[in-house]
Design a protein around this motif. Structure first.
Motif, PDB file in Angstrom:
ATOM      1  N   ALA A  94       0.830  -1.208   0.000  1.00 27.80           N
ATOM      2  CA  ALA A  94       0.000   0.000   0.000  1.00 27.80           C
ATOM      3  C   ALA A  94       0.869   1.263   0.000  1.00 27.80           C
ATOM      4  CB  ALA A  94      -0.923  -0.011   1.208  1.00 27.80           C
ATOM      5  N   CYS A  95       1.953   1.228   0.753  1.00 25.53           N
ATOM      6  CA  CYS A  95       2.866   2.366   0.815  1.00 25.53           C
ATOM      7  C   CYS A  95       3.457   2.664  -0.560  1.00 25.53           C
ATOM      8  CB  CYS A  95       3.972   2.091   1.827  1.00 25.53           C
ATOM      9  SG  CYS A  95       5.274   3.350   1.922  1.00 25.53           S
ATOM     10  N   MET A  96       3.896   1.638  -1.258  1.00 20.83           N
ATOM     11  CA  MET A  96       4.465   1.836  -2.592  1.00 20.83           C
ATOM     12  C   MET A  96       3.400   2.286  -3.588  1.00 20.83           C
ATOM     13  SD  MET A  96       7.740   1.326  -2.546  1.00 20.83           S
ATOM     14  CE  MET A  96       8.270   0.836  -4.199  1.00 20.83           C
ATOM     15  N   ALA A  97       2.196   1.738  -3.476  1.00 24.03           N
ATOM     16  CA  ALA A  97       1.108   2.152  -4.369  1.00 24.03           C
ATOM     17  C   ALA A  97       0.797   3.631  -4.181  1.00 24.03           C
ATOM     18  CB  ALA A  97      -0.128   1.306  -4.107  1.00 24.03           C
ATOM     19  N   GLY A  98       0.899   4.114  -2.928  1.00 25.30           N
ATOM     20  CA  GLY A  98       0.656   5.519  -2.655  1.00 25.30           C
ATOM     21  C   GLY A  98       1.666   6.435  -3.325  1.00 25.30           C
ATOM     22  N   GLN A  99       2.818   5.877  -3.704  1.00 24.77           N
ATOM     23  CA  GLN A  99       3.833   6.667  -4.406  1.00 24.77           C
ATOM     24  C   GLN A  99       3.872   6.363  -5.901  1.00 24.77           C
ATOM     25  OE1 GLN A  99       7.626   7.209  -2.298  1.00 24.77           O
ATOM     26  NE2 GLN A  99       6.807   5.967  -0.633  1.00 24.77           N
ATOM     27  N   GLY A 100       2.867   5.604  -6.343  1.00 24.07           N
ATOM     28  CA  GLY A 100       2.740   5.347  -7.765  1.00 24.07           C
ATOM     29  C   GLY A 100       3.506   4.141  -8.269  1.00 24.07           C
ATOM     30  N   ALA A 156      12.133   4.679  -2.878  1.00 21.68           N
ATOM     31  CA  ALA A 156      10.819   4.603  -2.234  1.00 21.68           C
ATOM     32  C   ALA A 156      10.705   3.364  -1.360  1.00 21.68           C
ATOM     33  CB  ALA A 156       9.716   4.604  -3.293  1.00 21.68           C
ATOM     34  N   LEU A 157      11.300   2.251  -1.808  1.00 16.61           N
ATOM     35  CA  LEU A 157      11.190   1.002  -1.066  1.00 16.61           C
ATOM     36  C   LEU A 157      12.218   0.904   0.055  1.00 16.61           C
ATOM     37  CD1 LEU A 157       9.779  -1.761  -0.852  1.00 16.61           C
ATOM     38  CD2 LEU A 157      11.458  -2.649  -2.481  1.00 16.61           C
TER      39      LEU A 157
END
Length: 331
Positions: A94-100, A156-157
């Motif tokens: 979810a965290c990565m999805a929030g950054q696209g 990001a990760l």
């Protein structure tokens, strides 16, 4: 924090190697195997029995799988925590999805976690080959030019390299991301106890290694080893200890056919070696815990926090998945 010992972004350094992981051999001493290995003599010649009556009497022993669970430090370290793994995985997605970005790590199943077997620090424990298990599914490497292959994705990760954090024990140090989605996932489950959890884990691993060395000085363990050596010598295979014997047999084929290892298992069963070894190892580990009460207390406190927060994360992601799912018959 994840129970992964070689997870993404985990960099560790250590002078001695901490006893960690599984030797891929079976979890139990089978009665059929014991029967097949009857007698301490070699196939060439049965050696005369010079044992005392006490030594000649088979010692009652517990199942090897149960014995392996007796040492209390080992139990703390190797209690499976699949829900925490899954909560961190879903939070990071979810965290990565929030950054696209699309992040799709492979879920760790209970079967895979059970395959991460308890340490077997006293050599071979069964003649039965390990059960066949499917190899863990590897994550697909990113395609060149894809978003997952970019520097932005890695930052990001895994966060910034100059913001990594390090936890230290006495001899071992472990580096983890200080920011980024992996760090946020760990912090979501452990809060401000994240670094303390990692430090305590390191200290428990070091204590496990230390206890294995200390048990060599235990009188009861020394006596058990003495009886094992006597049995092995009568069998025509003089050896110093079971761990060195196992290390000298390199391949799985050799282990399956080695007459020395067959004598090893028979002598362990006959003398009650494993029962004594694990019982004394448990006592040594417990003495360490008694002398360091804050370690076990902090471990349990932080593990309880981890479990509580994991349940919250999984509850929320489960609710979102349910809300997003189409109603029955709507398709």
């Amino acid at each position: 924090m994840s129970d992964e010992r070689h997870g993404p972004g985990d960099t560790r350094s250590s002078a001695p190697r901490v006893l960690r992981g599984p030797r891929r051999i079976a979890l139990a001493l089978g009665l059929a195997a014991s029967a097949a290995l009857s007698g301490c003599g070699t196939a060439r010649e049965q050696a005369p029995d010079h044992r005392t009556a006490a030594q000649a009497t088979p010692v009652a022993r517990a199942d090897a799988a149960e014995l392996r669970q007796r040492p209390p430090i080992t139990e703390l370290l190797f209690t499976p925590n699949t829900r925490s793994h899954e909560a961190q995985r879903q939070f990071a997605i979810a965290c990565m999805a929030g950054q696209g970005f699309r992040y799709a790590p492979v879920a760790k199943t209970q079967e895979a976690e059970n395959a991460d077997q308890l340490p077997q620090p006293f050599g071979l424990e069964s003649a039965t080959p390990p059960a066949a298990t499917a190899a863990p599914q590897a994550e697909t490497p990113p395609k060149p030019g894809s978003p997952e292959s970019t520097e932005a994705y890695g930052r990001a990760l895994f966060g910034d390299q100059d913001k990594r954090v390090t936890a230290k024990g006495v001899r071992m140090a472990v580096s983890r991301p200080g920011n980024g989605c992996l760090a946020e996932a760990e912090t979501r489950l452990l809060g401000d106890g994240r670094m303390r959890w990692l430090q305590v884990r390191i200290m428990l691993f070091e204590a496990q290694e230390q206890a294995r060395g200390s048990v060599e000085k235990d009188p009861a363990f020394q006596t058990a080893t003495k009886h094992w050596r006597e049995c092995m010598k009568r069998s025509g295979f003089p050896q110093k200890d079971p761990t060195r014997l196992l290390a000298s047999v390199r391949t799985a084929e050799e282990r399956a056919t080695s007459p020395a290892l067959k004598a090893d298992l028979r002598c362990k069963d006959e003398t009650g070696y494993l029962t004594t070894a694990y019982t004394r190892l448990a006592a040594v580990q417990q003495r360490w815990l008694d002398g360091n009460p804050a370690i076990a207390k902090d471990w349990r406190t932080l593990t309880d926090r981890q479990n509580k927060n994991a349940n919250e994360v999984l509850g929320r992601t489960g609710a979102k998945a349910t809300a997003a799912a189409p109603a029955p018959g709507s398709e």
